[in-house]
Design a protein around this motif. Structure first.
Motif, mmCIF file in Angstrom:
data_model
loop_
_atom_site.group_PDB
_atom_site.id
_atom_site.type_symbol
_atom_site.label_atom_id
_atom_site.label_comp_id
_atom_site.label_asym_id
_atom_site.label_seq_id
_atom_site.Cartn_x
_atom_site.Cartn_y
_atom_site.Cartn_z
ATOM 1 N N ALA A 133 1.826 -2.410 28.731
ATOM 2 C CA ALA A 133 1.067 -3.317 27.873
ATOM 3 C C ALA A 133 1.199 -2.936 26.402
ATOM 4 O O ALA A 133 1.321 -3.801 25.529
ATOM 5 C CB ALA A 133 -0.401 -3.327 28.301
ATOM 6 N N ARG A 136 4.637 -4.002 25.200
ATOM 7 C CA ARG A 136 4.681 -5.451 25.030
ATOM 8 C C ARG A 136 3.967 -5.861 23.745
ATOM 9 O O ARG A 136 4.442 -6.728 22.993
ATOM 10 C CB ARG A 136 4.054 -6.138 26.245
ATOM 11 C CG ARG A 136 3.757 -7.611 26.100
ATOM 12 C CD ARG A 136 4.941 -8.463 25.664
ATOM 13 N NE ARG A 136 6.032 -8.365 26.596
ATOM 14 C CZ ARG A 136 7.312 -8.294 26.263
ATOM 15 N NH1 ARG A 136 7.662 -8.304 24.977
ATOM 16 N NH2 ARG A 136 8.260 -8.213 27.165
ATOM 17 N N GLN A 189 2.665 -5.860 45.137
ATOM 18 C CA GLN A 189 1.476 -5.625 44.317
ATOM 19 C C GLN A 189 1.853 -4.893 43.020
ATOM 20 O O GLN A 189 1.405 -5.254 41.924
ATOM 21 C CB GLN A 189 0.473 -4.788 45.125
ATOM 22 C CG GLN A 189 -0.761 -4.363 44.369
ATOM 23 C CD GLN A 189 -1.572 -3.300 45.102
ATOM 24 O OE1 GLN A 189 -2.660 -2.941 44.665
ATOM 25 N NE2 GLN A 189 -1.060 -2.762 46.197
ATOM 26 N N ARG A 192 4.028 -7.160 40.579
ATOM 27 C CA ARG A 192 3.210 -8.176 39.922
ATOM 28 C C ARG A 192 2.273 -7.562 38.886
ATOM 29 O O ARG A 192 2.025 -8.174 37.829
ATOM 30 C CB ARG A 192 2.422 -8.955 40.972
ATOM 31 C CG ARG A 192 3.293 -9.911 41.788
ATOM 32 C CD ARG A 192 2.515 -10.588 42.895
ATOM 33 N NE ARG A 192 3.298 -11.655 43.528
ATOM 34 C CZ ARG A 192 2.920 -12.291 44.636
ATOM 35 N NH1 ARG A 192 1.764 -11.975 45.229
ATOM 36 N NH2 ARG A 192 3.680 -13.248 45.150
ATOM 37 N N ALA A 193 1.764 -6.374 39.149
ATOM 38 C CA ALA A 193 0.894 -5.710 38.173
ATOM 39 C C ALA A 193 1.656 -5.399 36.887
ATOM 40 O O ALA A 193 1.124 -5.555 35.776
ATOM 41 C CB ALA A 193 0.316 -4.430 38.776
ATOM 42 N N GLN A 194 2.908 -4.957 37.019
ATOM 43 C CA GLN A 194 3.708 -4.668 35.822
ATOM 44 C C GLN A 194 4.023 -5.937 35.042
ATOM 45 O O GLN A 194 3.967 -5.960 33.808
ATOM 46 C CB GLN A 194 4.994 -3.950 36.222
ATOM 47 C CG GLN A 194 4.761 -2.541 36.749
ATOM 48 C CD GLN A 194 6.052 -1.897 37.230
ATOM 49 O OE1 GLN A 194 6.850 -1.406 36.439
ATOM 50 N NE2 GLN A 194 6.241 -1.892 38.543
ATOM 51 N N LEU A 195 4.346 -7.011 35.747
ATOM 52 C CA LEU A 195 4.616 -8.277 35.069
ATOM 53 C C LEU A 195 3.365 -8.781 34.354
ATOM 54 O O LEU A 195 3.442 -9.269 33.218
ATOM 55 C CB LEU A 195 5.115 -9.308 36.080
ATOM 56 C CG LEU A 195 6.491 -9.025 36.675
ATOM 57 C CD1 LEU A 195 6.747 -9.929 37.879
ATOM 58 C CD2 LEU A 195 7.598 -9.213 35.633
ATOM 59 N N GLN A 196 2.221 -8.639 34.988
ATOM 60 C CA GLN A 196 0.976 -9.070 34.360
ATOM 61 C C GLN A 196 0.671 -8.226 33.128
ATOM 62 O O GLN A 196 0.127 -8.725 32.136
ATOM 63 C CB GLN A 196 -0.174 -8.990 35.359
ATOM 64 C CG GLN A 196 -1.497 -9.543 34.828
ATOM 65 C CD GLN A 196 -2.574 -9.599 35.891
ATOM 66 O OE1 GLN A 196 -2.386 -9.151 37.011
ATOM 67 N NE2 GLN A 196 -3.727 -10.160 35.543
ATOM 68 N N ALA A 197 1.049 -6.946 33.151
ATOM 69 C CA ALA A 197 0.813 -6.059 32.014
ATOM 70 C C ALA A 197 1.762 -6.341 30.854
ATOM 71 O O ALA A 197 1.509 -5.894 29.729
ATOM 72 C CB ALA A 197 0.950 -4.598 32.445
#
Length: 351
Positions: A133, A136, A189, A192-197
């Protein structure tokens, strides 16, 4: 009258990488210096201290991209982080990557009762997400941030140990299916957590699927089906990485599984790889990271020029190392030489 080569308009790293993944010519060959431990040296910390804080990794990645001007951020800590999330031991050293310790699966009978760990309950995974995060936020949309998962098919090498896993694969099909089911839940899981971050794409590390380790027919019966399910469910750009293993015999299979890029071994000829890829997938590689430890700056330039000449024509190449992690022993002078060589010899149209 002497004709001059037209130069393309400058692109951001994200634009450059996107063009390469679409097998188009960007302004120059993009390159990933997949540096993890070097950030510790930038900050004057031990490897263990460096990875103990997301802030350290963010600062290390920012400094290294500023120094080498490469085309991604790489908040990957170390492969054993996933084992740490499963409650396993991680062994740190002074001059190499942290490694998994004692296997977390001592008895295959325990597989029937296993549940995947929650990402939010694993401190090391939380630090990786914080680093993702933070990078990003620093990059905006200009620089790709590369997330990493270990494939469900390859994770048991660390969960069990190589020999016990091979025995399970060949002799206990029901236990194998049970382990894949729980590993697939965890893998999805975690991706997807990394993509969301804030991760832009996912590197799907799957050395077990390489024909260096496993016959293609067995791969098609096992790792291929798993990769197809995972890549489809991840629903983001995915690079299939066999961590130094060969990919040429399974390129068509990786494309069928949905991969957007392949990462060949250093001994594979990029001209052959590109010919089989046929403009369908990008190619990431394939500098020899182990040999790189002994390169001079001139060696680095020579290898970069050769790699670009074999795989860069027409686009589709992202220059990187073959393993997905540059060894800690590679000197900064060599990394600087790689950067200079790409910026000098990698501009399109190629000479």
């Amino acid at each position: 009258m002497k004709q001059h080569k037209e130069t393309k308009e400058a692109m951001t790293p994200a634009q450059r990488v996107s063009a390469a993944l679409q097998c188009q010519e960007p302004d120059r060959v993009p390159f990933f210096l997949l540096l993890t431990m070097h950030g510790a040296r930038e900050l004057g910390l031990s490897i263990g201290e460096y990875f103990s804080s997301a802030g350290h990794v963010i600062e290390g990645q920012l400094r290294m991209r500023d120094r080498y001007n490469h085309d991604c951020f790489y908040p990957f800590f170390y492969g054993a982080a996933e084992i740490e999330a499963w409650g396993g031991e991680v062994i740190f050293s002074e001059n190499g990557p942290p490694n998994a310790g004692r296997p977390v699966i001592a008895d295959p009978e325990a597989i029937a009762d296993m549940m995947p760990p929650g990402v939010e309950s694993a401190p090391v995974l939380s630090r990786i997400l914080e680093a993702t995060a933070g990078l990003r936020a620093a990059a905006g949309d200009d620089v790709p941030v590369i997330g990493v998962v270990i494939s469900p098919f390859s994770l048991p090498i660390m969960q069990m140990g190589f020999e016990p896993y091979l025995i399970l694969l060949h002799e206990q099909p029901e236990r194998f299916r049970q382990l894949m089911a729980v590993n697939e839940q965890f893998c999805l899981q975690w991706a997807r957590a990394q993509l969301q971050a804030g991760a832009t794409a996912i590197c799907y590390f799957d050395p077990m699927s390489s024909p260096t380790i496993l016959p293609r027919q067995m791969y098609l019966e096992t790792g291929f089906a798993i990769a197809r399910r995972m890549i489809s469910a991840i629903d983001a750009p995915v690079a299939a990485h066999t961590a130094s293993g060969r990919v040429l015999p399974i390129i068509d299979d990786l494309f069928a599984a949905g991969a957007d890029a392949v990462c060949p071994a250093s001994e594979e000829d990029l001209a052959d790889i590109q010919a089989v890829c046929g403009g369908r997938m990008g190619v990431i590689g394939n500098l020899n990271g182990v040999a790189m430890r002994r390169w001079s700056p001139q060696d680095a330039e020579d290898h970069v020029r050769k790699t670009i000449s074999r795989g860069g024509a027409g686009g589709g190449l992202i220059l990187a190392d073959n393993h997905g992690e540059i060894p800690f022993q590679v000197p900064e002078s060599v990394l600087e030489a790689i950067s200079r060589a790409v910026h000098t010899h990698g501009r399109y149209p190629l000479r």
